[in-house]
Design a protein around this motif. Sequence first.
Motif, PDB file in Angstrom:
ATOM      1  N   PHE A   1      -6.654  17.958 -10.513  1.00 51.50           N
ATOM      2  CA  PHE A   1      -5.589  18.284 -11.457  1.00 51.50           C
ATOM      3  C   PHE A   1      -5.998  17.944 -12.884  1.00 51.50           C
ATOM      4  CE2 PHE A   1      -1.303  17.412 -13.249  1.00 51.50           C
ATOM      5  CZ  PHE A   1      -0.942  18.732 -13.278  1.00 51.50           C
ATOM      6  N   ALA A   2      -6.682  16.793 -13.047  1.00 45.27           N
ATOM      7  CA  ALA A   2      -7.100  16.393 -14.393  1.00 45.27           C
ATOM      8  C   ALA A   2      -8.101  17.404 -14.955  1.00 45.27           C
ATOM      9  CB  ALA A   2      -7.723  14.999 -14.357  1.00 45.27           C
TER      10      ALA A   2
ATOM     11  N   LEU B   1       1.752  11.908 -10.269  1.00 46.29           N
ATOM     12  CA  LEU B   1       1.132  13.233 -10.325  1.00 46.29           C
ATOM     13  C   LEU B   1       2.176  14.306 -10.586  1.00 46.29           C
ATOM     14  CD1 LEU B   1      -1.777  13.883 -10.058  1.00 46.29           C
ATOM     15  CD2 LEU B   1      -1.469  14.379  -7.667  1.00 46.29           C
TER      16      LEU B   1
ATOM     17  N   VAL C   1      -5.536   2.452 -10.148  1.00 46.28           N
ATOM     18  CA  VAL C   1      -6.766   1.824  -9.641  1.00 46.28           C
ATOM     19  C   VAL C   1      -6.625   0.304  -9.692  1.00 46.28           C
ATOM     20  CG1 VAL C   1      -9.209   1.518 -10.074  1.00 46.28           C
ATOM     21  CG2 VAL C   1      -8.211   3.749 -10.256  1.00 46.28           C
TER      22      VAL C   1
ATOM     23  N   LEU D   1      -2.214  14.966 -19.924  1.00 46.84           N
ATOM     24  CA  LEU D   1      -3.531  14.458 -19.534  1.00 46.84           C
ATOM     25  C   LEU D   1      -3.666  12.982 -19.908  1.00 46.84           C
ATOM     26  CD1 LEU D   1      -6.275  15.309 -18.340  1.00 46.84           C
ATOM     27  CD2 LEU D   1      -7.092  15.417 -20.659  1.00 46.84           C
TER      28      LEU D   1
ATOM     29  N   LEU E   1      -7.035   7.546   2.745  1.00 51.81           N
ATOM     30  CA  LEU E   1      -5.880   7.981   1.957  1.00 51.81           C
ATOM     31  C   LEU E   1      -6.205   7.969   0.467  1.00 51.81           C
ATOM     32  CD1 LEU E   1      -2.629   6.474   3.416  1.00 51.81           C
ATOM     33  CD2 LEU E   1      -2.940   8.743   2.507  1.00 51.81           C
ATOM     34  N   GLY E   2      -6.897   6.904   0.041  1.00 53.09           N
ATOM     35  CA  GLY E   2      -7.231   6.769  -1.369  1.00 53.09           C
ATOM     36  C   GLY E   2      -8.164   7.864  -1.835  1.00 53.09           C
TER      37      GLY E   2
ATOM     38  N   HIS F   1      -8.589   3.094   6.923  1.00 52.69           N
ATOM     39  CA  HIS F   1      -7.520   4.103   6.843  1.00 52.69           C
ATOM     40  C   HIS F   1      -6.987   4.183   5.412  1.00 52.69           C
ATOM     41  CE1 HIS F   1      -3.255   2.618   6.756  1.00 52.69           C
ATOM     42  NE2 HIS F   1      -3.044   3.882   6.557  1.00 52.69           N
ATOM     43  N   MET F   2      -6.934   3.024   4.747  1.00 56.63           N
ATOM     44  CA  MET F   2      -6.459   3.040   3.363  1.00 56.63           C
ATOM     45  C   MET F   2      -7.439   3.768   2.459  1.00 56.63           C
ATOM     46  SD  MET F   2      -4.662  -0.635   2.976  1.00 56.63           S
ATOM     47  CE  MET F   2      -6.010  -1.215   2.114  1.00 56.63           C
TER      48      MET F   2
ATOM     49  N   ILE G   1     -13.091   7.146 -14.398  1.00 55.99           N
ATOM     50  CA  ILE G   1     -12.020   6.797 -13.457  1.00 55.99           C
ATOM     51  C   ILE G   1     -12.511   6.934 -12.027  1.00 55.99           C
ATOM     52  CG2 ILE G   1      -9.802   7.563 -12.563  1.00 55.99           C
ATOM     53  CD1 ILE G   1      -8.966   8.183 -15.326  1.00 55.99           C
TER      54      ILE G   1
ATOM     55  N   MET H   1     -14.636   3.993 -11.103  1.00 55.20           N
ATOM     56  CA  MET H   1     -13.794   2.818 -10.855  1.00 55.20           C
ATOM     57  C   MET H   1     -13.159   2.879  -9.476  1.00 55.20           C
ATOM     58  SD  MET H   1     -11.878   2.469 -14.451  1.00 55.20           S
ATOM     59  CE  MET H   1     -10.519   1.443 -14.002  1.00 55.20           C
ATOM     60  N   GLU H   2     -12.664   4.078  -9.120  1.00 63.46           N
ATOM     61  CA  GLU H   2     -12.010   4.204  -7.824  1.00 63.46           C
ATOM     62  C   GLU H   2     -13.007   4.000  -6.693  1.00 63.46           C
ATOM     63  OE1 GLU H   2      -9.936   7.856  -8.317  1.00 63.46           O
ATOM     64  OE2 GLU H   2      -8.023   6.822  -8.569  1.00 63.46           O
TER      65      GLU H   2
ATOM     66  N   PHE I   1       0.827  -1.207   0.000  1.00 60.84           N
ATOM     67  CA  PHE I   1       0.000   0.000   0.000  1.00 60.84           C
ATOM     68  C   PHE I   1       0.861   1.257   0.000  1.00 60.84           C
ATOM     69  CE2 PHE I   1      -2.779   3.270   1.756  1.00 60.84           C
ATOM     70  CZ  PHE I   1      -3.798   3.171   0.839  1.00 60.84           C
TER      71      PHE I   1
ATOM     72  N   LEU J   1      -6.863  -2.303  -6.585  1.00 59.37           N
ATOM     73  CA  LEU J   1      -7.796  -3.433  -6.584  1.00 59.37           C
ATOM     74  C   LEU J   1      -7.042  -4.729  -6.293  1.00 59.37           C
ATOM     75  CD1 LEU J   1     -10.698  -4.369  -7.211  1.00 59.37           C
ATOM     76  CD2 LEU J   1      -9.981  -4.716  -9.548  1.00 59.37           C
TER      77      LEU J   1
ATOM     78  N   VAL K   1     -13.486   0.392  -6.121  1.00 56.91           N
ATOM     79  CA  VAL K   1     -12.399  -0.238  -5.366  1.00 56.91           C
ATOM     80  C   VAL K   1     -12.495   0.112  -3.885  1.00 56.91           C
ATOM     81  CG1 VAL K   1      -9.915  -0.349  -5.113  1.00 56.91           C
ATOM     82  CG2 VAL K   1     -10.909  -0.317  -7.357  1.00 56.91           C
ATOM     83  N   PHE K   2     -12.906   1.374  -3.587  1.00 55.14           N
ATOM     84  CA  PHE K   2     -13.031   1.752  -2.175  1.00 55.14           C
ATOM     85  C   PHE K   2     -14.142   0.953  -1.495  1.00 55.14           C
ATOM     86  CE2 PHE K   2     -11.430   6.139  -3.537  1.00 55.14           C
ATOM     87  CZ  PHE K   2     -10.142   5.675  -3.499  1.00 55.14           C
TER      88      PHE K   2
ATOM     89  N   MET L   1      -6.270  11.014  -2.399  1.00 54.46           N
ATOM     90  CA  MET L   1      -5.472  10.984  -3.612  1.00 54.46           C
ATOM     91  C   MET L   1      -6.361  11.182  -4.847  1.00 54.46           C
ATOM     92  SD  MET L   1      -2.447   8.791  -2.720  1.00 54.46           S
ATOM     93  CE  MET L   1      -3.181   7.237  -2.950  1.00 54.46           C
TER      94      MET L   1
ATOM     95  N   LEU M   1      -1.886  11.069 -17.412  1.00 55.49           N
ATOM     96  CA  LEU M   1      -2.613  11.082 -16.139  1.00 55.49           C
ATOM     97  C   LEU M   1      -3.745  10.064 -16.167  1.00 55.49           C
ATOM     98  CD1 LEU M   1      -2.935  12.438 -13.399  1.00 55.49           C
ATOM     99  CD2 LEU M   1      -4.496  14.020 -14.426  1.00 55.49           C
TER     100      LEU M   1
ATOM    101  N   GLY N   1      -7.134  14.797  -5.343  1.00 57.64           N
ATOM    102  CA  GLY N   1      -6.025  15.520  -5.965  1.00 57.64           C
ATOM    103  C   GLY N   1      -5.949  15.247  -7.452  1.00 57.64           C
ATOM    104  N   VAL N   2      -6.027  13.968  -7.809  1.00 57.73           N
ATOM    105  CA  VAL N   2      -5.895  13.590  -9.220  1.00 57.73           C
ATOM    106  C   VAL N   2      -7.025  14.190 -10.040  1.00 57.73           C
ATOM    107  CG1 VAL N   2      -6.012  11.658 -10.806  1.00 57.73           C
ATOM    108  CG2 VAL N   2      -4.594  11.501  -8.803  1.00 57.73           C
TER     109      VAL N   2
END
Lengths: 493, 118
Positions: B94-95, A146, A176, A165, B83-84, B79-80, B37, B40-41, A135, A180, B44-45, B87, A168, B90-91
């Motif tokens: 920025f995108a 990033l 991801v 982009l 954090l995810g 906790h993970m 995206i 998808m994230e 992790f 997973l 996973v969470f 992140m 990214l 942020g991503v």
Amino acid sequence: MEKILLLIVIIPLMGAIIAPLLGQKKSQAAFMIALIAALLSWSLIVFLAGQVFSHGRISYPLGNWGASWGIELAADYLTVVLLLTVNSIGLLITIYSYSYIEKLLPEAKRRIYYYCLLCMLLAAMPAFLMAGDLFTMFVYLSLFSLAAVALIAIGRERQAILAGLRYLILSTTGGVLILLGIALLSYFTGTMNLNELTKRMAHITNVKPVLVAISIIIIGFGVKAALFPLHLWLPDAHGFAPSPISAILSGILIELGAYGILRCVFLLVQLKSREIYPFINNILCWMSVLAIIYGAVGAILQQDLKLILAYSSVSQIGYIVLGIALSSYYGLLGGMLHIINHAVMKSALFLSAGALLYKTDKRTLKELEGVGKQMPYSAGALALTGIAIVGIPPACGFVSEWYICMGAIQAGRMGFAICVLGGSFLSTIYYLRIINALYFKPVNGGKDTRVAINEAPLGMLVPIWILTFASLWLGIFNRWPLQWLEKMVAGIL
Amino acid sequence: MEFFLHAYYQIAAIILFFIGFYLLIVTPNLIKKILGINIMETAVFLFLISLGRIGGGQRAPILHEGIRWTECVNPLPQHMVILGVLMTLGVTGFALFLVVKIYAHYRTLNSDKLRRML
């Protein structure tokens, strides 16, 4: 003593915070901060390397949580050898950046952002290598991806933003998939710590879901490493990024992806006796063989010097992953050695291509004809490191490609050994195209044969030539990295 | 049938994951790709959170007298996930910033058209 591991990460991160603050008045201050941070973390890594070589593995559990629950930073032989390579190149690229960025980004404000992001990269790359659990690896992977995207997009050209982009989106998708896979793996084994996982692998009863989880992680790292079908982001990103950043992308970042695959293969090797293992292994081998051929052919077809080098990276990553995926003794050794060798030679190549671009503002081979006479030192470095890419004996590429060939023969796969030699042959073609354009074509269309020497500044030539000599030195005195890598491989198999 | 009743979190996560993946691959619109995206994230969470139910318990993991660990959730996946999520934030930010820059210059968000212009 163990706290050094933490300091190596924290010092450049502090630099990333301080550089924009002090750089407000004078942008040179931001460069000085980045340089000091890189120098400090480099000297700490040299000290750490001495400790690890004499005492063995060092680990530091953060916040005193036990290793299988909390976050662990650890350094073993492989990590330390890679840390030395990565941070030495990072330091040299920081020095090189000064003159190059002065010309590329005239506004002082953008230069400050550049050094801030460079410090972030310098913090995240060693942290990724030192992470003891999957992790933490994922967290630092996201951080440096990033920072790399921002650095690709920082250039003046508009296409750079589009390339950024694209990188990214693809790298986040890879991230991801890694997350997973980590979730699945921790569900079926109960831990994320790499050491603990290696121990538990031997006692797993239900193998298939674990193999699926590891394969998903490998696909995720494959995106970062630009392994053949997943390489789509690489040519644009390398072509449009500023040259020092192309050197970091091609010399370090994709190697870190390969390092992730290497760690996953260490886990896979523990399952070697199970029946489904050869299937995954075969897929990985074939992907890397296709990468070797595809990258080399792509490089032959390109006209732009930086794009030739970018496609050659796709091909070289194929060599690394092939060596790792064969997972025979010599194959693993060759794969690890090629990570180091490729990092050194490809960053030298991109830096010297950057020097040509800096002085002449020309990108394609047609425009660069005869530049070898105008810029003898930069073009000379390009020609000398080129022989390492091809794999001609005194240079470093030969040694690792030889080991990968031996690994293929040891694993009983003669076909793959022939593919490695074929890839080497194809890379001779694009190397000779570059040499032909630089040295054997008339200057200015043959009208004026006398050329004034017009070299890049010393701050750019010194890093280029240090890396060039390093690539020759690693070819002749390769005992030094090999003795530690041999111990590492013997511990795994 | 019993499997579906037990593993509905995981099944929902897998369905969400493929919806996001479909969106990422099929739509040419850049903002929808970023949305894909994000979905998808999130999937996973959800999957990670669902791993935290060790013994079927749903209490907060504060151990005191009379509470056994099987009644609590595992705090590590949570906790993970935090954090995810940070992140992802942020991503995504920025995108979207890059998308704004691209739109200001090219006046289109269609990635097929953009590829032809590159």
